[in-house]
Design an enzyme around this catalytic site. Structure first.
Site, mmCIF file in Angstrom:
data_model
loop_
_atom_site.group_PDB
_atom_site.id
_atom_site.type_symbol
_atom_site.label_atom_id
_atom_site.label_comp_id
_atom_site.label_asym_id
_atom_site.label_seq_id
_atom_site.Cartn_x
_atom_site.Cartn_y
_atom_site.Cartn_z
ATOM 1 N N GLN A 1 0.832 -1.198 0.000
ATOM 2 C CA GLN A 1 0.000 0.000 0.000
ATOM 3 C C GLN A 1 0.872 1.256 0.000
ATOM 4 O OE1 GLN A 1 -3.226 -0.009 2.804
ATOM 5 N NE2 GLN A 1 -3.914 1.972 2.139
ATOM 6 N N PHE A 2 1.183 1.742 -1.199
ATOM 7 C CA PHE A 2 2.049 2.914 -1.319
ATOM 8 C C PHE A 2 1.413 4.157 -0.715
ATOM 9 C CE2 PHE A 2 -0.575 3.642 -5.013
ATOM 10 C CZ PHE A 2 -0.592 5.014 -5.183
ATOM 11 N N THR A 3 0.082 4.175 -0.583
ATOM 12 C CA THR A 3 -0.591 5.363 -0.047
ATOM 13 C C THR A 3 -0.257 5.612 1.422
ATOM 14 O OG1 THR A 3 -2.605 4.121 0.456
ATOM 15 C CG2 THR A 3 -2.493 5.197 -1.706
#
Length: 145
Positions: A78-80
């Site tokens: 999850q890069f967010t």
């Protein structure tokens, strides 16, 4: 590396309507990779999570680890988690590692958990995923290294 850990009774991931991963009791781990993270970082966090006492013992105290309860892990990239929304109305993701750096480190983290003795399922890197989380407690922690 930033990880949102959620203790779960059940977790699953779907991609395009197909369930690709599913676990029972354990943890769902939302994993963000930043520039400068290394396989050493991944191994340290995997060891920490495998041994973290977040499950209740017979007295109701959080005194048992993922290994103690025979729990599973669902690792979801999850890069967010490295989104910065302090300015403007759209988050900036400049602190997130690029995919060619992040993907091998997410894999290294999942493999390090397996090396610790934890059964691991994973999401699909870069895909739009529907993540099912049945949070138990709720218990949610943020781990960073």
């Amino acid at each position: 590396m930033r990880i949102v850990l959620q203790r779960v009774r059940h977790g699953a991931v779907e991609v395009n309507g197909t369930r690709i991963a599913e676990i029972g009791q354990g943890v769902v781990l939302l994993v963000g990779i930043t520039r400068g993270d290394t396989p050493k970082t991944a191994r340290w966090l995997a060891s920490k999570i495998a041994q973290l006492r977040i499950f209740e013992d017979d007295a109701g105290k959080m005194n048992r680890s993922l290994l103690d309860v025979g729990g599973e892990a669902l690792v979801v990239s999850q890069f967010t988690l490295y989104g910065d929304a302090r300015k403007g109305r759209r988050p900036s993701f400049t602190k997130a590692a690029p995919p060619d750096v992040a993907e091998p480190l997410v894999d290294a983290f999942a493999n390090a958990l397996r090396d610790e003795g934890v059964p691991v399922q994973t999401g699909q890197f870069g895909a739009h995923m529907l993540v099912h989380i049945e949070n138990d407690g709720p218990v949610t922690l943020i781990l960073e290294r």
